[in-house]
Write a protein that holds these residues in place. Structure first.
Motif, PDB file in Angstrom:
ATOM      1  N   PRO A  36      -8.658   2.302  -7.752  1.00  0.00           N
ATOM      2  CA  PRO A  36      -8.786   3.340  -6.685  1.00  0.00           C
ATOM      3  C   PRO A  36      -9.903   3.088  -5.645  1.00  0.00           C
TER       4      PRO A  36
ATOM      5  N   THR B  73      -1.641   0.657   5.350  1.00  0.00           N
ATOM      6  CA  THR B  73      -2.031  -0.354   4.351  1.00  0.00           C
ATOM      7  C   THR B  73      -1.281  -1.735   4.389  1.00  0.00           C
TER       8      THR B  73
ATOM      9  N   THR C 170      -7.016   0.820  -3.585  1.00  0.00           N
ATOM     10  CA  THR C 170      -6.440   1.802  -3.007  1.00  0.00           C
ATOM     11  C   THR C 170      -7.427   2.072  -1.543  1.00  0.00           C
TER      12      THR C 170
ATOM     13  N   VAL D 158     -11.514   6.757  -3.366  1.00  0.00           N
ATOM     14  CA  VAL D 158     -10.613   6.329  -2.231  1.00  0.00           C
ATOM     15  C   VAL D 158     -10.714   6.449  -1.061  1.00  0.00           C
TER      16      VAL D 158
ATOM     17  N   LEU E  83      -0.651   4.213 -11.212  1.00  0.00           N
ATOM     18  CA  LEU E  83      -2.160   4.662 -11.061  1.00  0.00           C
ATOM     19  C   LEU E  83      -2.826   4.510 -12.294  1.00  0.00           C
TER      20      LEU E  83
ATOM     21  N   HIS F 182      -3.645   8.270  -0.319  1.00  0.00           N
ATOM     22  CA  HIS F 182      -3.341   8.370  -1.661  1.00  0.00           C
ATOM     23  C   HIS F 182      -2.783   9.377  -2.325  1.00  0.00           C
TER      24      HIS F 182
ATOM     25  N   THR G 114      -1.756  -3.090  -0.004  1.00  0.00           N
ATOM     26  CA  THR G 114      -0.998  -2.423  -0.913  1.00  0.00           C
ATOM     27  C   THR G 114       0.625  -2.859  -0.442  1.00  0.00           C
TER      28      THR G 114
ATOM     29  N   THR H 172       4.054   4.123   0.038  1.00  0.00           N
ATOM     30  CA  THR H 172       3.417   3.165   1.163  1.00  0.00           C
ATOM     31  C   THR H 172       4.311   3.120   2.333  1.00  0.00           C
TER      32      THR H 172
ATOM     33  N   GLY I 145      -7.273  -0.931   0.994  1.00  0.00           N
ATOM     34  CA  GLY I 145      -6.474  -0.300   1.988  1.00  0.00           C
ATOM     35  C   GLY I 145      -6.855   0.173   3.299  1.00  0.00           C
TER      36      GLY I 145
ATOM     37  N   ASP J 252       1.053   9.253  -1.475  1.00  0.00           N
ATOM     38  CA  ASP J 252       1.783   8.183  -2.232  1.00  0.00           C
ATOM     39  C   ASP J 252       1.950   8.627  -3.757  1.00  0.00           C
TER      40      ASP J 252
END
Lengths: 124, 162
Positions: free
Chosen positions: B84, A77, B88, B25, B4, A18, A80, A36, B92, A21
Motif C-alpha cells: 500500500p 495513476t 498504491t 496510502v 490487496l 484506494h 497501477t 482504476t 500511484g 478501488d
C-alpha cells in the motif's frame, strides 16, 4: 506553501483512489480493473473542469496546485493502470488488456473534453 | 491493483482495521506527488510543448512498479503495509493519468494532431513496455540470485529467495 498544497491534495487523492478501488472491487470483483478505470476517468473530468476554470480566470494557481497537481494527480495513476494491463495480458486476457488501454484512453480524453465544456458553460 | 495485501483485514472491514492502510496510502501518495511536482519544476514543459516530463515520470513509475511487484511476490514475508505504501501510495501518487489526458487534449486542441496522437499512443506503449521489461529483468535477477544462493549453501529451501 506550494508544496503543502500539492502534498495535502495528493494525500486526499491517493486515499480516495484506494477507497474507491476497494469499493468497486467489492462490487464487481477483481477480474477487470474497473476501480482504476473509475478513478482515472473521474480525475480526468475534474482536471478538465479545473483547467477550463484556470483558463477562464475562475481558479487561481493555488487551487490548481491543490486540486490539479495534488488531488487529480494522485487520484489517477499510470503505474497501477499499466501493471493491471500487464497482469491481464499475462493471465491470457489479451483482449481485456487491449480493451482496458483503449477504454481508459478514450474515456479519459472524453472526460477531459466534458470537463472543459462544462467549464466553458460555467465561466466563459 | 489485484489482491490487496489486506485479505486478513477484509474479513473484518471495520474502519479501525482499514485505517493504517489508508494512512500509508495517503503518506505515500503525498510523497509521490511531491516528487512529481519537483520533476515538473526541474524540467518545466513550455506551453504547447511536448510533455516530456509527464512522459518521463509515468514511464519511470511504471518501471518501478514492475520491480516492486516482483520483489513483493518473491519475498516470503513482505510487511502488509509495504505494497500500500510503495505501490498504491508512492508510485500511484508519482504517476498520473489525468495530466496525461489533459496534455493530450491540449495538444489536440492546439492543432498539433500528429504530435497529440504520438503522445497519446507512445505513453501507454512505453509504460507497458517499461513495466514488462522491469518485471522480467527483476524476475531474471532474483531467479539467478536464488540459484546462486542455493548452490552456495548446498541447496535446500532455506538458502532460497533473498
Amino acid at each position: 506553501m506550494t508544496w503543502l498544497l500539492v502534498v495535502l491534495g495528493a494525500m486526499a487523492g491517493a486515499a480516495l483512489r484506494h477507497l474507491t478501488d476497494h469499493a468497486v472491487r467489492a462490487r464487481h470483483g477483481a477480474v477487470f480493473p474497473w476501480g482504476t478505470l473509475t478513478v482515472n476517468v473521474a480525475g480526468c473530468l475534474v482536471l478538465g473542469l479545473l483547467t477550463g476554470a484556470v483558463a477562464a480566470g475562475a481558479a487561481g494557481p493555488r487551487l490548481q496546485l491543490l486540486l490539479g497537481t495534488g488531488l487529480c494527480g494522485a487520484l489517477t495513476t499510470y503505474s497501477t493502470f499499466s501493471y493491471e494491463t500487464l497482469r491481464l495480458a499475462e493471465t491470457g486476457s489479451v483482449r481485456h488488456a487491449a480493451a482496458n488501454v483503449t477504454a481508459s484512453v478514450a474515456a479519459g480524453l472524453g472526460a477531459v473534453s466534458a470537463g472543459a465544456a462544462l467549464a466553458d458553460t460555467l465561466w466563459a | 491493483m489485484p489482491p490487496l495485501p489486506t485479505e486478513t483485514l477484509r474479513a473484518r472491514p471495520s474502519w479501525r482495521a482499514h485505517a493504517p492502510v489508508v494512512a500509508v496510502v495517503a503518506l505515500g501518495g503525498g510523497a509521490g506527488a511531491a516528487a512529481r511536482h519537483a520533476a515538473a519544476l526541474r524540467w518545466p514543459t513550455p506551453a504547447d510543448g511536448f510533455p516530456w516530463t509527464t512522459l518521463g515520470v509515468n514511464i519511470t513509475g511504471c518501471a518501478m512498479i514492475g520491480v516492486l511487484m516482483v520483489v513483493i511476490a518473491e519475498a516470503r514475508t513482505a510487511h502488509p503495509l509495504v505494497r500500500p505504501f510503495f505501490g498504491t501510495g508512492l508510485l500511484g501518487g508519482f504517476t498520473t493519468f489525468s495530466a496525461y489526458a489533459v496534455d493530450g487534449h491540449t495538444l489536440l486542441a492546439g492543432g498539433g494532431g500528429g504530435l497529440a496522437l504520438t503522445y497519446l499512443a507512445v505513453t501507454p506503449l512505453a509504460a507497458l513496455g517499461a513495466v514488462w521489461a522491469a518485471a522480467s529483468a527483476t524476475r531474471h535477477t532474483l531467479g539467478r540470485r536464488a540459484v546462486a544462493t542455493t548452490q552456495r549453501t548446498g541447496g535446500g529451501p532455506r538458502g532460497g529467495t533473498p
